[in-house]
Design an enzyme around this catalytic site. Structure first.
Site: not given
Length: 847
Positions: A299-300, A268, A322, A125
């Protein structure tokens, strides 16, 4: 020429021509330390007769075959392969040698100094899968990816699909052939390879499937990895998300890999999440760091649904990834783990970040305008993550949390394996809540800037409130006045605490909102707007409340309320409405009783900024000494072995500014002086040594001896930081040259060197680097990868000077370089904004 850039218009035009089906990628990781073999077979549909291009960054392309015909190698130029005369159905084969990197982009190669073992991992990314294979590098061209990897047979190889049994060649090498993935975007594909250690577990999904779980780390760090705890948090996250999203985990397995020299907190990759090794704790860390690791894990995991299963069409909706993951991981941490004060942490860290970012000249709407890849690189910021997460919290309260989760569940079901835009999410939330969200979206997601809310309080001679109102203002450049749902808390000092005695919750809209229900109340010692932190807005304390806060903040029982007061006091300081000297007094008086680790961590960082940059220059030396004295007193008074004790000691070491301070630091490090409960472990010893280097008490020989004793990757980073902290012209110049004149340093060493270069105790050495800084900007931007360029451009900016000469030089560069890349100008403009703000606060302090 496009170079390595790609515009949104180009991506849209290509998407109108191409529809990708599958990639078969074969990687040969046995070709030595510089390159690896990459053979890509892409199948895709296209508009018959059309021309387009595919992306690739490679050292050498050996052959290109399109639909059975050879394509001239000259078609590969400027990070693209031109494709002409496409058929309705196409097969492209590209055979190339690609380069390993040491920048944390593409295929990163690391050699462990402990045992000389080689470790690889991919990081794609935003636009870096093209560094590993030929690919249509944009998120809305999803496909099934099948990876075949040849590597040393003793290695572990991990990708998005479950790891197969390798086929051994008999010569020490083996080949792993992975099953194809579901249709996913190229940026979440992954290859991780090397002699990683591993441990496995499993869980049963809501679908009834058994999901294999894996945790991986380097051999030399394995002893420090608490895999059982990571599995526990993962299981808690799985259960929470599968229930709330009403959609089973979408991939075949879930691996979590802690990899060296990682730029971010984590990434991720579908079913193969990579994390920074900073989350493998070889020394004692703060509770703030422990909690942050849990939030990052969740979060991931949230991204497996929001981002990986359903993905934005283009990077202007990066926030769909995000912001949602930031909000979801916070609520999951608070409701599914032992870290129940996660929203206090969110206020202390994330909202502080968001408010700061939203006041920079580079602020942008949550839904940002992303014209090309360079734009998106700089938009991994406090708006995309923290403001977006704050606004989603408000949206969930606005539509109701049950309706919010129901809408999200419908969004996943309706758009599974596809690509979406903001309107796709909002339409589902409108359906489940019955609320119209177009107006809300325009004000909150499509406009920039942060509002400020202030109390208007009138009282009679007896102290009874005769009028209470809330004013709302907006910056002139971003004049949107927004609706807010917020609480107002009244707090009074008692013998034992500063306690809340009254609370109302109301809607605020417009420039002025009267609050008649507070008329007749006795005016309290402290009035707290946004009590319980429902709104995204800066708040102001009236004069009496600020005086109460300075005297009694530490006695507020509710940690979230304390965090709000800490934040309000800091905002007023940053905005030059109150003096940084008063803020320093507030912190030193109250931080010793603060119990929330992240609040302590954030506040101590702000204390250092106030002392080093915001106080008037003529007061700075005395103020820095006062702060260091205060921090040492707090360290001595802290509970033995506590989180606060560790934070106060490390903050004291950073703030040290006199021979007396460095004598204490040296005695702590050498064991001649001890604090009960404080262990001088490996990392703390390095932090103390960096302080001694900045004070010219320790020199390069001592640093080299420390590195010999800790010849690890982390030790190398600390050593680079320590050497760059030495306030001698020759050592500063050597640190500068090591990352400006040389381009072979890995990302973590560049970052650590820049950190030492800016050490506040060495500000006197930075003046001579002002002109060299501006001279190197364009060459560095044009010759280095984005990540390295950013580290240098931000990290070597002599911000600690914070004077008129630096301001004027920065303005002059911007004026003379109007045609520089917008992303570069943004970084420099943000540097300038920090100096201009510091000068305004210095003027306030001098009054």
């Amino acid at each position: 020429m496009p170079g390595e850039n790609l515009t949104r218009i180009e991506a849209q035009e290509r998407r109108a021509i191409v529809d990708t089906h599958s990639y078969d990628v074969a990687l040969d990781l046995t070709k030595g330390p510089e390159v690896f073999g990459s053979r890509t077979v892409v199948t895709f549909s296209a508009t018959e007769g059309a021309d387009t291009f595919i992306d690739l960054i490679a050292r050498e392309v050996h052959s290109i075959t399109l639909n059975g015909r050879d394509v001239p190698l000259a078609a590969f130029a400027d990070s693209r392969i031109a494709l002409t005369g496409l058929e309705r159905e196409n097969q492209l084969i590209v055979d190339a040698d690609c380069l390993y990197t040491n920048t944390g982009e593409g295929m990163h190669r690391f050699v462990d100094p402990v045992d000389d073992e080689v470790y690889l991992y991919s990081q794609f990314e935003v636009p870096d899968s093209r560094r590993v294979f030929a690919v249509f590098e944009q998120p809305d061209l999803k496909a099934a990816f099948q990876f075949t990897v040849t590597a040393p047979e003793q290695w572990k190889v991990v990708s998005n699909s479950p790891t197969p049994e390798p086929k051994k060649h008999g010569d020490g090498q083996a080949t792993w052939t992975f099953d194809p993935t579901p249709p996913i975007s190229s940026y979440i594909t992954a290859i991780i390879a090397g002699p990683y250690e591993e441990v496995f577990s499993e869980l049963t999904s809501a679908s009834g499937r058994v999901i294999p779980l894996g945790v991986y780390a380097r051999r030399s760090l394995w002893q420090f990895l608490d895999a059982d705890y990571i599995f526990e948090k993962t299981r808690q996250g799985f259960a929470y998300y599968e229930e709330k999203f009403d959609y089973p985990y979408p991939f075949a397995k879930y691996d979590q890999l802690f990899v060296p020299e990682f730029n971010a907190g984590a990434m991720e990759n579908a079913g193969a999440v990579t994390f920074t090794e900073s989350y493998v704790f070889r020394s004692k860390v703060t509770d703030a760091t422990k909690e942050r690791r849990v939030v990052t894990i969740l979060h991931e995991l949230a991204h497996m649904w929001f981002g990986d299963l359903v993905t934005m069409k283009w990077w202007n909706d990066l926030w769909l990834n995000e912001s949602f993951a930031e909000w979801a991981s916070t609520i999951a941490t608070a409701e599914a783990t032992e870290w129940t004060e996660a929203w206090t942490t969110f206020n202390a860290m994330e909202k502080t970040w968001a408010y700061r970012q939203d006041q920079l000249p580079s602020t942008h709407p949550v839904v940002a305008e992303i014209t090309d890849l360079e734009d998106v690189q700089v938009n991994f910021d406090g708006i995309t993550y923290a403001k977006g997460g704050s606004v989603l919290k408000q949206l969930a309260a606005w539509v109701g949390i049950e309706a919010f989760f129901a809408g999200v569940a419908q969004y996943f079901r309706k758009n599974e394996w596809g690509n979406t835009e903001l309107s796709d999410l909002l339409s589902e939330l409108e359906a489940t809540s019955g609320r119209e969200l177009g107006t809300w979206s325009k004000k909150w997601l499509e406009t920039a800037g942060v509002n400020t809310l202030s109390p208007v309080i009138h009282e009679d001679a007896a102290g009874t409130i005769t009028r209470f109102a809330i004013t709302q203002t907006a910056p002139a450049d971003y004049p949107t006045i927004r609706p807010h749902r917020l609480g107002v808390g009244f707090y009074n000092v008692t013998d034992s605490a500063l306690e809340r005695v009254h609370h109302v919750e109301l809607d605020v809209d417009g420039d002025l909102t009267e609050v008649p229900e507070l008329k007749g109340q006795r005016r309290p010692d402290l009035v707290l707007l946004n009590d319980e932190d429902l709104a995204y807005a800066k708040i102001r304390l009236d004069e009496r409340s600020l005086e109460t806060a300075i005297e009694h903040l530490g006695r507020i029982a509710d940690p979230l309320a304390r965090s709000l007061v800490w934040g309000a006091a800091w905002d007023q300081t940053r905005d030059a409405e109150s003096s940084p000297s008063a803020y320093i007094d507030l912190v030193l008086r109250n931080i010793g009783s603060e119990t929330e680790s992240t609040t302590v961590r954030t506040t101590l960082a702000q204390l250092q900024l106030a002392a080093n940059t915001y106080v008037a220059p003529e007061k700075r030396s005395a103020t820095r000494a006062k702060v260091a004295d205060g921090l040492w007193a707090l360290a001595q008074a802290a509970e033995p072995g506590s989180d606060s004790q560790l934070q106060f000691v490390t903050a004291f070491a950073t703030a040290a500014s006199t021979p007396e301070h460095w004598a204490i630091v040296a005695a702590l490090r050498d064991g001649e002086r001890a604090l009960e409960g404080l262990e001088i472990d490996t990392d703390l010893s390095w932090q103390l040594l960096i302080s001694l280097a900045a004070g010219e008490v320790a020199h390069e020989k001592t640093i080299d001896e420390a590195l010999a004793a800790d010849n690890t990757a982390k030790g190398g980073e600390f050593a680079a930081q320590a050497k760059a902290s030495i306030p001698q012209p020759a050592t500063k110049r050597a640190a500068w040259n090591s990352i400006i004149e040389n381009d072979d340093q890995p990302n973590t060493i560049v970052r650590s060197t820049a950190l030492g270069f800016q050490h506040p105790a060495t500000v006197g050495q930075l003046g001579e680097f002002v002109q060299p800084y501006f001279d190197m900007l364009l060459p560095i931007w044009n010759s280095r990868s984005y990540q390295i360029a950013q580290y240098i451009i931000v990290g070597l900016y002599p911000a600690p000077l914070a004077n008129l000469a630096l301001r004027d030089a920065t303005r002059a560069w911007l004026a003379a370089n109007q045609d520089a890349a917008p992303a570069l100008r943004r970084l420099v403009d943000e540097n300038l904004a920090g100096v201009e703000r510091a000068l305004a606060v210095q003027d306030r302090d001098a009054e």
